[in-house]
Design an enzyme around this catalytic site. Sequence first.
Site, mmCIF file in Angstrom:
data_model
loop_
_atom_site.group_PDB
_atom_site.id
_atom_site.type_symbol
_atom_site.label_atom_id
_atom_site.label_comp_id
_atom_site.label_asym_id
_atom_site.label_seq_id
_atom_site.Cartn_x
_atom_site.Cartn_y
_atom_site.Cartn_z
ATOM 1 N N HIS A 131 0.831 -1.207 0.000
ATOM 2 C CA HIS A 131 0.000 0.000 0.000
ATOM 3 C C HIS A 131 0.866 1.258 0.000
ATOM 4 O O HIS A 131 1.906 1.317 0.669
ATOM 5 C CB HIS A 131 -0.884 0.037 1.248
ATOM 6 C CG HIS A 131 -2.108 -0.811 1.160
ATOM 7 N ND1 HIS A 131 -2.077 -2.169 1.403
ATOM 8 C CD2 HIS A 131 -3.394 -0.498 0.854
ATOM 9 C CE1 HIS A 131 -3.308 -2.657 1.268
ATOM 10 N NE2 HIS A 131 -4.116 -1.670 0.922
ATOM 11 N N ASN B 209 7.979 -4.421 3.422
ATOM 12 C CA ASN B 209 6.589 -4.001 3.612
ATOM 13 C C ASN B 209 6.155 -4.140 5.071
ATOM 14 O O ASN B 209 5.510 -3.238 5.629
ATOM 15 C CB ASN B 209 5.684 -4.855 2.704
ATOM 16 C CG ASN B 209 4.228 -4.434 2.746
ATOM 17 O OD1 ASN B 209 3.907 -3.301 3.088
ATOM 18 N ND2 ASN B 209 3.345 -5.340 2.391
#
Length: 274
Positions: free
Chosen positions: A127, A158
């Site tokens: 994201h 991440n």
Amino acid sequence: MKNRLRIKIFLCLMISTFIISCKQEVVVKDDVSIESNDTMQSNFSNKSKEKFDFLPTSTSHQIVVHDNFTLSYVEDKEQAEWVAYELKRNTSHYQNFERPFFIEDVKVSSGSADWRNYKKSGYDKGHLCAAADMKFSKKAFDETFLTSNIAPQKHDFNEGIWNTLEQKVRYWSSKYDGIYVVTGGVLSGNLKTIGKEKVAVPDYFYKVLLDDSRGEYKMIGFLVPAVDSDQPLYEFVVPVDQIEKMTGIDFFPKLNDAIENKLEKANDYKGWSF
């Protein structure tokens, strides 16, 4: 006698009608005056409370506006060069929404990348605008699962240093009662790609934050190599000017030039509590 009485009645009616008409005229004029004053006051109030336009420039000229964030999509890299949004103190209510499937962004005129490009690639769908930043409503949360809002990231990055930075941004948004966030991958250079659509894999990711909650602007930039790291966050603080040179993006073009130049060239983190 009857004629005189009729005349008197007629005159009384005429006088009454005149008086009522005058009163109505005065009321109408007063109403117009009040409405005009209210309009002027409202216009002044709106101008004084007008939000600072914090959107960066777009190198691709494909800006996509969603309800809670805006992005600039780069077709040949199949991802956003930046995602921008305001993160307020009460924005992230930690509700446990069920994670939706990733879907393509129909607002991207050229078509955003299919999520299947990531399948068996060895990269997470990372994201840019964090899902946890948008937990104040199910709709806002679901919007972060558009494929225009993701970029390839190794899992340890991440879930590691990038996640740590996202948490720190939410902490600052609460501490300072709101900040502007601009984030993305650096899409310059000869980058590796994944999938049939050749989604670019950034070597660096950045976040640029702007705060004006205390009557003056302060800004900080992070440039993070897309690898696992156990270094403290302040090790990744760089002048925003450096990120602008790498990306070709002017992050706050509507900010006063003198203020912008001073903030962009600063590489300290004074005013930001680590």
